[in-house]
Design a protein around this motif. Structure first.
Motif, PDB file in Angstrom:
ATOM      1  N   ILE A 294      50.588  -6.610  12.162  1.00 50.86           N
ATOM      2  CA  ILE A 294      50.318  -6.081  10.941  1.00 50.86           C
ATOM      3  C   ILE A 294      50.270  -4.454  11.096  1.00 50.86           C
ATOM      4  N   LEU A 295      51.122  -3.671  10.533  1.00 53.00           N
ATOM      5  CA  LEU A 295      50.928  -2.271  10.361  1.00 53.00           C
ATOM      6  C   LEU A 295      50.140  -1.938   9.174  1.00 53.00           C
ATOM      7  N   ARG A 296      48.865  -1.247   9.413  1.00 50.40           N
ATOM      8  CA  ARG A 296      47.852  -1.102   8.231  1.00 50.40           C
ATOM      9  C   ARG A 296      47.919   0.217   7.917  1.00 50.40           C
ATOM     10  N   LYS A 297      47.688   0.395   6.728  1.00 51.42           N
ATOM     11  CA  LYS A 297      47.497   1.585   6.108  1.00 51.42           C
ATOM     12  C   LYS A 297      46.761   2.830   6.803  1.00 51.42           C
ATOM     13  N   GLU A 298      45.597   2.669   7.251  1.00 53.35           N
ATOM     14  CA  GLU A 298      44.829   3.615   7.791  1.00 53.35           C
ATOM     15  C   GLU A 298      45.522   3.902   9.257  1.00 53.35           C
ATOM     16  N   SER A 299      46.109   3.243   9.740  1.00 48.52           N
ATOM     17  CA  SER A 299      46.634   3.515  11.034  1.00 48.52           C
ATOM     18  C   SER A 299      47.827   4.401  10.854  1.00 48.52           C
ATOM     19  N   LEU A 300      48.737   4.014  10.044  1.00 47.87           N
ATOM     20  CA  LEU A 300      49.759   4.888   9.494  1.00 47.87           C
ATOM     21  C   LEU A 300      49.244   6.169   9.110  1.00 47.87           C
ATOM     22  N   ASP A 301      48.202   6.486   8.412  1.00 50.49           N
ATOM     23  CA  ASP A 301      47.845   7.827   8.009  1.00 50.49           C
ATOM     24  C   ASP A 301      47.384   8.664   9.035  1.00 50.49           C
ATOM     25  N   LYS A 302      46.728   7.897  10.031  1.00 47.53           N
ATOM     26  CA  LYS A 302      46.257   8.847  11.199  1.00 47.53           C
ATOM     27  C   LYS A 302      47.296   9.205  12.022  1.00 47.53           C
ATOM     28  N   LEU A 303      48.703   8.520  12.100  1.00 47.25           N
ATOM     29  CA  LEU A 303      49.887   9.134  12.723  1.00 47.25           C
ATOM     30  C   LEU A 303      50.377  10.258  11.828  1.00 47.25           C
ATOM     31  N   GLN A 304      50.525  10.202  10.660  1.00 49.79           N
ATOM     32  CA  GLN A 304      50.935  10.954   9.858  1.00 49.79           C
ATOM     33  C   GLN A 304      50.034  12.405   9.665  1.00 49.79           C
ATOM     34  N   GLU A 305      48.815  12.146  10.044  1.00 50.66           N
ATOM     35  CA  GLU A 305      48.067  13.373   9.916  1.00 50.66           C
ATOM     36  C   GLU A 305      48.412  14.112  11.523  1.00 50.66           C
ATOM     37  N   ILE A 306      48.823  13.585  12.398  1.00 51.54           N
ATOM     38  CA  ILE A 306      49.301  14.092  13.597  1.00 51.54           C
ATOM     39  C   ILE A 306      50.584  14.727  13.273  1.00 51.54           C
ATOM     40  N   CYS A 307      51.432  14.198  12.500  1.00 47.98           N
ATOM     41  CA  CYS A 307      52.662  14.888  12.340  1.00 47.98           C
ATOM     42  C   CYS A 307      52.491  15.899  11.626  1.00 47.98           C
ATOM     43  N   ILE A 308      51.531  15.982  10.694  1.00 46.81           N
ATOM     44  CA  ILE A 308      50.989  17.330   9.932  1.00 46.81           C
ATOM     45  C   ILE A 308      50.744  18.121  10.784  1.00 46.81           C
ATOM     46  N   LYS A 326      54.600  -8.336   4.694  1.00 47.57           N
ATOM     47  CA  LYS A 326      54.679  -9.729   4.450  1.00 47.57           C
ATOM     48  C   LYS A 326      55.039 -10.645   5.219  1.00 47.57           C
ATOM     49  N   PHE A 327      56.072 -10.262   6.407  1.00 44.40           N
ATOM     50  CA  PHE A 327      56.322 -10.902   7.474  1.00 44.40           C
ATOM     51  C   PHE A 327      55.097 -11.131   8.499  1.00 44.40           C
ATOM     52  N   ALA A 328      54.788  -9.948   8.739  1.00 49.50           N
ATOM     53  CA  ALA A 328      53.498 -10.106   9.629  1.00 49.50           C
ATOM     54  C   ALA A 328      52.345 -10.823   9.318  1.00 49.50           C
ATOM     55  N   GLU A 329      51.934 -10.688   7.963  1.00 47.28           N
ATOM     56  CA  GLU A 329      51.048 -11.460   7.538  1.00 47.28           C
ATOM     57  C   GLU A 329      51.265 -13.155   7.381  1.00 47.28           C
ATOM     58  N   GLU A 330      52.619 -13.291   6.934  1.00 43.55           N
ATOM     59  CA  GLU A 330      52.955 -14.753   7.365  1.00 43.55           C
ATOM     60  C   GLU A 330      52.829 -15.292   8.570  1.00 43.55           C
ATOM     61  N   ALA A 331      53.489 -14.423   9.351  1.00 43.71           N
ATOM     62  CA  ALA A 331      53.107 -15.089  11.016  1.00 43.71           C
ATOM     63  C   ALA A 331      51.649 -15.172  11.383  1.00 43.71           C
ATOM     64  N   VAL A 332      50.920 -14.217  11.295  1.00 41.54           N
ATOM     65  CA  VAL A 332      49.439 -14.609  11.399  1.00 41.54           C
ATOM     66  C   VAL A 332      48.876 -15.730  10.750  1.00 41.54           C
ATOM     67  N   LYS A 333      49.106 -15.934   9.358  1.00 43.46           N
ATOM     68  CA  LYS A 333      48.656 -16.960   8.540  1.00 43.46           C
ATOM     69  C   LYS A 333      49.379 -18.520   9.063  1.00 43.46           C
ATOM     70  N   SER A 334      50.492 -18.346   9.501  1.00 43.14           N
ATOM     71  CA  SER A 334      51.015 -19.952   9.975  1.00 43.14           C
ATOM     72  C   SER A 334      51.039 -20.209  11.494  1.00 43.14           C
ATOM     73  N   ILE A 335      51.100 -19.181  12.403  1.00 44.51           N
ATOM     74  CA  ILE A 335      50.843 -19.417  13.632  1.00 44.51           C
ATOM     75  C   ILE A 335      49.582 -19.834  14.130  1.00 44.51           C
ATOM     76  N   ASN A 336      49.528 -20.963  15.090  1.00 41.79           N
ATOM     77  CA  ASN A 336      47.934 -21.272  15.412  1.00 41.79           C
ATOM     78  C   ASN A 336      47.819 -20.547  16.931  1.00 41.79           C
ATOM     79  N   ILE A 337      46.855 -19.949  16.800  1.00 40.78           N
ATOM     80  CA  ILE A 337      46.119 -18.964  17.860  1.00 40.78           C
ATOM     81  C   ILE A 337      45.822 -19.660  19.119  1.00 40.78           C
TER      82      ILE A 337
END
Length: 338
Positions: A294-308, A326-337
């Protein structure tokens, strides 16, 4: 402000189409062929090779074919030119394209790594290394606008070194040739990924003195992308691919460096097993790989701050424009760890 123009992107597109022109057309097979472009070939992407060699892609009914782009710009161009279906690179390339409001968007759907995977090498051991030691020296760096170079400059600046003022940075050497250039006496320091860093250390030509992963902190360094149209037309393939990657992330997190090295060895046939082990161990110690895709918003925000900070971007691109979770969230939800 520096800017990658669409004209420049088209030039890169031509280069990438030429580079990847040897890729086979999809064969008529029982499993759909998925053409995957990786930004470089590195132990940094160990979960991907685990998914390949442990048969996780096959379990999902996918025939994955890998090609090396040698740069995020070229990986992005491979998607835009339909030379690849899925590409692994830093989200900055998708950000730049979205900024230009092109008709086609590149969308990140599965994160693979959560830290910079490069290491800083000097010519001699420096057990007491400080970043200020580079002042007055020359670094072999990376492509302007690429995440490795932006993280390098970000780390230097926040450790009292002004890039391109206090230190010279060479940026005109192809990514695949930086280790060889360093071994040929170019520069005082070099930024390398594994297994390149361990190979150079093994020859005695250089010594790891710092980790950009540790110095730069958590960022979405490499993410799987596809065009918005490919995702819309092939949601089952994207889901199955993400499932395989998540299974591999779980497996890597729960196994030793030796076990991981043994599995990924076929992807690094020319690399000594002991070097593979040391490379994997370095990445495991600094918690390099994402625990889930899952690519989370806060993580992308930090990368964009570095770009700026690097003057490659003047304002952030909305998260929703370039990320689909949605694909990553479905994988996490459906796959037994277990």
């Amino acid at each position: 402000m520096k800017k990658i123009t669409y004209l420049a992107l088209l030039l890169v597109l031509f280069m990438s189409a030429t580079l990847l022109s040897g890729c086979k057309e999809n064969d008529v097979e029982s499993m759909p062929k998925v053409r995957v472009s990786e930004v470089i070939h590195s132990v940094f992407y160990a979960p991907q090779y685990v998914a390949l060699h442990k048969g996780y892609f096959e379990d999902e009914g996918l025939d994955v074919e890998l090609a090396i782009a040698w740069g995020a710009d070229r990986g992005a161009a491979a998607l835009l030119s339909n030379s690849a279906d899925i590409a692994l690179f830093g989200p900055e390339a998708a950000v730049y394209i979205a900024r230009e409001q092109t008709d086609t968007k590149l969308v990140g759907f599965a994160q693979l790594t959560q830290k910079d995977g490069s290491f800083f090498l000097a010519r001699e051991p420096m057990p007491e290394f400080e970043w200020t030691d580079v002042k007055g020296k020359t670094i072999i760096g990376g492509r302007p606008g690429g995440v490795p170079q932006m993280v390098q400059e970000y780390v230097l600046y926040h450790n009292d070194v002004v890039p391109h003022h206090d230190v010279e940075i060479i940026q005109n050497i192809d990514l695949g040739a930086t280790a060889q250039a360093f071994e040929n006496d170019v520069g005082d320091f070099v930024q390398l990924f594994e297994p390149g860093a361990s190979i150079v250390e093994n020859t005695g030509s250089g010594h790891v003195v710092a980790s950009f992963g540790e110095a730069g902190g958590d960022i979405p360094y490499t993410v799987y992308h596809a065009t918005d149209s490919y995702i819309e037309e092939n949601p089952d393939i994207i889901q199955k691919f993400t499932n395989a990657i998540y299974r591999a992330q779980i497996w890597v997190d729960n196994h030793s460096a030796e076990e991981i090295a043994e599995v990924i060895q076929p992807s690094f046939a020319e690399t000594d097993y002991d070097i593979l082990v040391s490379s994997v161990e370095r990445y495991k110690k600094q918690d390099t790989w994402s625990k889930d895709p899952i690519l989370r918003k806060e993580s992308l925000d930090k990368l964009q701050e570095i770009c700026i900070f690097s003057e490659e971007l003047d304002k952030k691109v909305p998260y929703e424009e370039i990320v689909k979770t949605k694909f990553a969230e479905e994988a996490v939800k459906s796959i037994n760890i277990d």
